[in-house]
Design an enzyme around this catalytic site. Structure first.
Site, mmCIF file in Angstrom:
data_model
loop_
_atom_site.group_PDB
_atom_site.id
_atom_site.type_symbol
_atom_site.label_atom_id
_atom_site.label_comp_id
_atom_site.label_asym_id
_atom_site.label_seq_id
_atom_site.Cartn_x
_atom_site.Cartn_y
_atom_site.Cartn_z
ATOM 1 N N ASN A 7 7.357 -1.400 2.610
ATOM 2 C CA ASN A 7 6.059 -1.503 1.642
ATOM 3 C C ASN A 7 5.210 -2.475 2.395
ATOM 4 O OD1 ASN A 7 3.866 -2.435 -0.003
ATOM 5 N ND2 ASN A 7 4.800 -1.528 -1.871
ATOM 6 N N ASP A 9 1.763 -3.004 1.881
ATOM 7 C CA ASP A 9 0.795 -3.687 1.253
ATOM 8 C C ASP A 9 0.185 -4.995 1.598
ATOM 9 O OD1 ASP A 9 0.597 -1.259 -0.167
ATOM 10 O OD2 ASP A 9 1.577 -2.106 -1.972
ATOM 11 N N HIS A 10 1.170 -5.804 1.772
ATOM 12 C CA HIS A 10 0.763 -7.366 1.901
ATOM 13 C C HIS A 10 0.187 -7.600 3.345
ATOM 14 C CE1 HIS A 10 1.420 -8.194 -2.209
ATOM 15 N NE2 HIS A 10 2.601 -7.826 -1.865
ATOM 16 N N ARG A 18 -9.741 -12.199 4.374
ATOM 17 C CA ARG A 18 -10.663 -12.438 5.271
ATOM 18 C C ARG A 18 -11.931 -11.378 5.542
ATOM 19 N NH1 ARG A 18 -11.180 -16.955 8.714
ATOM 20 N NH2 ARG A 18 -10.191 -17.755 7.102
ATOM 21 N N HIS A 52 0.446 1.144 -1.843
ATOM 22 C CA HIS A 52 0.129 1.402 -2.973
ATOM 23 C C HIS A 52 -1.317 1.278 -2.901
ATOM 24 C CE1 HIS A 52 0.079 -0.168 -7.496
ATOM 25 N NE2 HIS A 52 -0.520 1.069 -7.326
ATOM 26 N N ARG A 54 -4.435 0.864 -4.712
ATOM 27 C CA ARG A 54 -4.789 0.450 -5.912
ATOM 28 C C ARG A 54 -6.099 1.046 -6.466
ATOM 29 N NH1 ARG A 54 -0.609 -3.488 -8.186
ATOM 30 N NH2 ARG A 54 -2.207 -3.653 -9.935
ATOM 31 N N ARG A 58 -7.410 -3.637 -3.785
ATOM 32 C CA ARG A 58 -7.295 -5.142 -3.480
ATOM 33 C C ARG A 58 -6.641 -5.218 -2.030
ATOM 34 N NH1 ARG A 58 -3.193 -7.185 -8.080
ATOM 35 N NH2 ARG A 58 -4.868 -6.293 -9.301
ATOM 36 N N GLU A 79 2.477 5.164 -3.232
ATOM 37 C CA GLU A 79 2.633 4.878 -4.798
ATOM 38 C C GLU A 79 1.156 4.703 -5.326
ATOM 39 O OE1 GLU A 79 3.791 0.552 -5.177
ATOM 40 O OE2 GLU A 79 5.582 0.807 -4.117
ATOM 41 N N THR A 109 0.859 -8.257 -9.255
ATOM 42 C CA THR A 109 1.681 -7.286 -8.799
ATOM 43 C C THR A 109 2.041 -6.201 -9.970
ATOM 44 O OG1 THR A 109 3.471 -6.822 -7.292
ATOM 45 C CG2 THR A 109 3.760 -8.416 -8.636
ATOM 46 N N THR A 110 2.691 -5.162 -9.628
ATOM 47 C CA THR A 110 3.170 -4.299 -10.662
ATOM 48 C C THR A 110 4.341 -5.104 -11.363
ATOM 49 O OG1 THR A 110 3.050 -2.382 -8.934
ATOM 50 C CG2 THR A 110 4.267 -1.696 -10.874
ATOM 51 N N GLU A 160 12.668 5.324 -9.341
ATOM 52 C CA GLU A 160 12.913 3.974 -8.672
ATOM 53 C C GLU A 160 13.161 3.360 -9.551
ATOM 54 O OE1 GLU A 160 10.314 2.946 -5.412
ATOM 55 O OE2 GLU A 160 10.423 1.048 -5.885
ATOM 56 N N HIS A 200 11.376 -3.984 -5.925
ATOM 57 C CA HIS A 200 10.400 -4.935 -6.575
ATOM 58 C C HIS A 200 11.327 -6.126 -6.695
ATOM 59 C CE1 HIS A 200 6.701 -5.762 -8.240
ATOM 60 N NE2 HIS A 200 7.319 -7.045 -8.737
ATOM 61 N N GLY A 201 10.773 -7.309 -5.764
ATOM 62 C CA GLY A 201 11.554 -8.432 -5.829
ATOM 63 C C GLY A 201 12.897 -8.611 -5.133
ATOM 64 N N GLY A 222 8.681 -5.057 0.137
ATOM 65 C CA GLY A 222 7.596 -5.482 0.759
ATOM 66 C C GLY A 222 7.478 -6.799 0.721
ATOM 67 N N HIS A 223 7.328 -7.552 -0.073
ATOM 68 C CA HIS A 223 6.892 -8.934 -0.111
ATOM 69 C C HIS A 223 7.724 -9.692 1.048
ATOM 70 C CE1 HIS A 223 6.152 -13.384 -1.009
ATOM 71 N NE2 HIS A 223 4.954 -12.874 -1.316
HETATM 72 N N1 PXP Z 1 8.294 -0.595 -5.396
HETATM 73 C C1 PXP Z 1 7.298 -0.622 -6.307
HETATM 74 C C2 PXP Z 1 7.225 0.771 -7.122
HETATM 75 C C3 PXP Z 1 6.204 -1.338 -6.226
HETATM 76 O O1 PXP Z 1 5.313 -1.533 -6.998
HETATM 77 C C4 PXP Z 1 6.414 -2.396 -5.429
HETATM 78 C C5 PXP Z 1 5.237 -3.594 -5.115
HETATM 79 O O2 PXP Z 1 4.189 -3.250 -5.158
HETATM 80 C C6 PXP Z 1 7.781 -2.584 -4.544
HETATM 81 C C7 PXP Z 1 8.619 -1.589 -4.621
HETATM 82 C C8 PXP Z 1 7.812 -3.643 -3.738
HETATM 83 O O3 PXP Z 1 7.885 -4.957 -4.472
HETATM 84 P P1 PXP Z 1 8.175 -6.227 -3.538
HETATM 85 O O4 PXP Z 1 6.817 -6.444 -2.605
HETATM 86 O O5 PXP Z 1 8.562 -7.411 -4.542
HETATM 87 O O6 PXP Z 1 9.299 -6.149 -2.442
#
Ligand code: PXP
Length: 247
Positions: A7, A9-10, A18, A52, A54, A58, A79, A109-110, A160, A200-201, A222-223
């Site tokens: 992922n 996104d970040h 910026r 994602h 959104r 963002r 997503e 976040t979600t 998921e 997630h996480g 992702g993160h």
């Molecule tokens: N899966 C879904 C459905 C999510 O919404 C997210 C967060 O955007 C992730 C996975 C990834 O989560 P993380 O950034 O905590 O790894």
């Protein structure tokens, strides 16, 4: 072998911090570019790229999504909130899969799984539209039997499992119970005919235990990967996560 969806996104979060007001998402000094990151992640072994889009835009922007669609060589996992506008967008985009997620403007976040029991009609309409277009639907849900059983009934081929509660409990006494919920949910998912993903996480530490959940097809992370990439570069960050997932 468990697949890895990265992922990104970040990466866009850093750019937007910026260059939110810039005329374009690329060009000039605008950086970092999530599409470049995606290509490097693929080169290091990512099995898919997740973004994602959104409602508040963002991080990922529409232009990023279209550029990804034209550029990446693996799979695009899109997503999205379960709204008519996003369904229309996805039908034009034609990602390999969509992951239906809840969306709340005030969340960082979600925060929880999609309540498909409480939003049955919207989820069913989106799933039907994706099935008709040949796009795989994945439902991002908590490890809860009622949600899983309804997900299977609605005709979504994938779920998921939301691993956020487990990740938060990792350094507490609740960890074993949260892991047991995920294990039971994965078993029920497969018994119900679903392909089971998780996300997630998930990070470089807890992945050692997450990978013991049975029947996992793919992890979406992702993160932690984007954070690690600040020190090692994205390619090493992806390679290390893949090694830890599959040992
Ligand atoms: N899966 C879904 C459905 C999510 O919404 C997210 C967060 O955007 C992730 C996975 C990834 O989560 P993380 O950034 O905590 O790894």
């Amino acid at each position: 072998m468990i697949l890895l969806g990265v992922n990104i996104d970040h990466c866009a979060t850093v750019r937007q911090a910026r260059y939110r007001q810039a005329a374009s998402t690329t060009g000039g000094a605008v950086e970092p570019d999530p599409v470049t990151l995606a290509v490097l992640a693929e080169r290091a072994g990512a099995d898919g790229i997740t973004v994602h889009l959104r409602e508040d835009r963002r991080h990922i922007q529409e232009r990023d999504v279209w550029r990804l669609r034209e550029t990446i060589a693996t799979r695009l996992n899109f997503e999205m909130a379960c709204t008519p506008a996003m369904v229309e967008f996805a039908l034009k985009l034609k990602p390999e899969s969509v992951c239906l997620v809840p969306e709340n403007r005030t969340e960082v976040t979600t925060e929880g799984g999609l309540d498909i029991v409480g939003n049955r009609e919207r989820v069913e309409a989106a799933t039907d539209a994706m099935n008709a277009a040949g796009i795989v639907t994945s439902l991002f849900i908590d490890p809860d039997a009622a949600q899983i059983e309804l997900g299977a009934q609605l005709g979504a081929p994938w779920i998921e499992l939301h691993t956020g509660a487990y990740a938060e409990a990792y350094y507490s006494q609740r960890r074993a119970a949260e892991l047991a919920r995920l294990v039971a949910a994965a078993k029920l998912g497969v018994q119900s005919g679903l392909t089971v993903n998780a996300g997630h996480g998930i990070n470089y530490v807890n992945v050692a235990e997450v990978r013991t959940i049975p029947h996992l097809h793919e992890l979406n992370i992702g993160h932690s990967i984007i954070s690690r990439a600040l020190f090692t570069g994205i390619e090493e960050a992806v390679r290390e996560m893949k090694a830890r997932m599959n040992g």
